[in-house]
Design a protein around this motif. Structure first.
Motif, PDB file in Angstrom:
ATOM      1  N   LEU A  19      36.718  36.991  48.945  1.00  0.00           N
ATOM      2  CA  LEU A  19      37.301  36.184  47.872  1.00  0.00           C
ATOM      3  C   LEU A  19      37.115  36.904  46.533  1.00  0.00           C
ATOM      4  O   LEU A  19      35.991  37.133  46.090  1.00  0.00           O
ATOM      5  N   GLU A  20      38.227  37.262  45.907  1.00  0.00           N
ATOM      6  CA  GLU A  20      38.179  37.927  44.604  1.00  0.00           C
ATOM      7  C   GLU A  20      38.325  36.866  43.518  1.00  0.00           C
ATOM      8  O   GLU A  20      39.414  36.370  43.256  1.00  0.00           O
ATOM      9  N   ALA A  21      37.194  36.501  42.900  1.00  0.00           N
ATOM     10  CA  ALA A  21      37.168  35.428  41.910  1.00  0.00           C
ATOM     11  C   ALA A  21      37.594  35.908  40.533  1.00  0.00           C
ATOM     12  O   ALA A  21      38.178  35.151  39.759  1.00  0.00           O
ATOM     13  N   VAL A  22      37.292  37.160  40.201  1.00  0.00           N
ATOM     14  CA  VAL A  22      37.662  37.751  38.916  1.00  0.00           C
ATOM     15  C   VAL A  22      38.330  39.081  39.222  1.00  0.00           C
ATOM     16  O   VAL A  22      37.758  39.921  39.922  1.00  0.00           O
ATOM     17  N   LYS A  23      39.530  39.278  38.673  1.00  0.00           N
ATOM     18  CA  LYS A  23      40.377  40.401  39.087  1.00  0.00           C
ATOM     19  C   LYS A  23      40.630  41.406  37.965  1.00  0.00           C
ATOM     20  O   LYS A  23      41.759  41.579  37.510  1.00  0.00           O
ATOM     21  N   GLY A  24      39.580  42.013  37.453  1.00  0.00           N
ATOM     22  CA  GLY A  24      39.758  43.101  36.496  1.00  0.00           C
ATOM     23  C   GLY A  24      40.102  42.675  35.086  1.00  0.00           C
ATOM     24  O   GLY A  24      40.978  43.265  34.459  1.00  0.00           O
ATOM     25  N   ILE A  25      39.391  41.675  34.559  1.00  0.00           N
ATOM     26  CA  ILE A  25      39.678  41.221  33.198  1.00  0.00           C
ATOM     27  C   ILE A  25      38.937  42.073  32.166  1.00  0.00           C
ATOM     28  O   ILE A  25      37.879  42.637  32.447  1.00  0.00           O
ATOM     29  N   SER A  26      39.505  42.124  30.972  1.00  0.00           N
ATOM     30  CA  SER A  26      38.913  42.865  29.860  1.00  0.00           C
ATOM     31  C   SER A  26      39.112  42.070  28.574  1.00  0.00           C
ATOM     32  O   SER A  26      40.178  41.493  28.369  1.00  0.00           O
ATOM     33  N   PHE A  27      38.076  42.023  27.746  1.00  0.00           N
ATOM     34  CA  PHE A  27      38.177  41.392  26.432  1.00  0.00           C
ATOM     35  C   PHE A  27      36.948  41.757  25.616  1.00  0.00           C
ATOM     36  O   PHE A  27      35.930  42.174  26.149  1.00  0.00           O
TER      37      PHE A  27
END
Length: 191
Positions: A19-27
């Motif tokens: 399960l990929e809960a977070v998919k490469g976010i940036s901020f």
């Protein structure tokens, strides 16, 4: 250019089973900013907050909070942050004052500083008159204000709020947001 207080680059979190809960976010979040992470249920917001607060290890990416890498130096991150979790962590059998005193001891806030800090935060949160009452008798809004005070005791550089107004009526919700804005200015904290 001033470095951001929070920098997230390519954050991914994959749980056992794929399960990929977070998919490469940036901020990035600047000092003194009030930053909101919005999205539908299941979008990975709570997982992201878990990574930022070091309760969940990232699968990939770089995450820096107050100059510290969450994966390499989680204790340094914890020393510079305060957290108000989605679910209450207050002890209902203690008074508001006792909850704050316990938290001050756990965070090793010196006794004299703790007394001053607790009095000041109770005043800002409009809880002074009820400080010696059992938390069990507090309204939802009062509990939330006490949890924010608890999270600010050790003077964090960053304050994380996971759904700070969930379940509160619109009037109390507005009051909490006003307090949060005041705290940012008074405490010089990033939220």
């Amino acid at each position: 250019m001033i470095a951001p207080v929070i920098s997230v680059s390519g954050l991914r979190k994959v749980y056992t089973g794929g399960l990929e809960a977070v998919k490469g976010i940036s901020f990035d979040v600047a000092a003194g900013e009030i930053f909101g992470l919005l999205g539908p249920n299941g979008a990975g917001k709570t997982t992201t907050v878990g990574v930022l607060t070091t309760t969940i290890r990232p699968s990939a990416g770089a995450v820096i909070v107050a100059g510290h890498d969450v994966a390499r130096d989680p204790l340094a991150v914890r020393r510079t942050t305060g957290v108000v979790f989605q679910d209450s962590v207050l002890d209902n059998d203690f008074s508001g004052m006792e909850n704050l005193q316990l938290h001050a001891r756990l965070w090793r806030v010196p006794a004299a500083e703790a007394r001053e800090r607790i009095a000041s935060l109770l005043e800002v949160m409009d809880l002074t008159a009820r400080a010696r009452d059992s938390v069990r008798t507090y309204s939802g809004g009062m509990r939330r204000r006490l949890e924010i005070a608890r999270a600010l005791l050790a003077r964090p550089r960053v304050l994380f709020l996971d759904e700070p107004t969930v379940g509160l009526d619109p009037t109390v919700r507005g009051s909490i947001w006003n307090i949060i804005r005041q705290l940012r200015d008074l405490e010089q904290v990033t939220i």
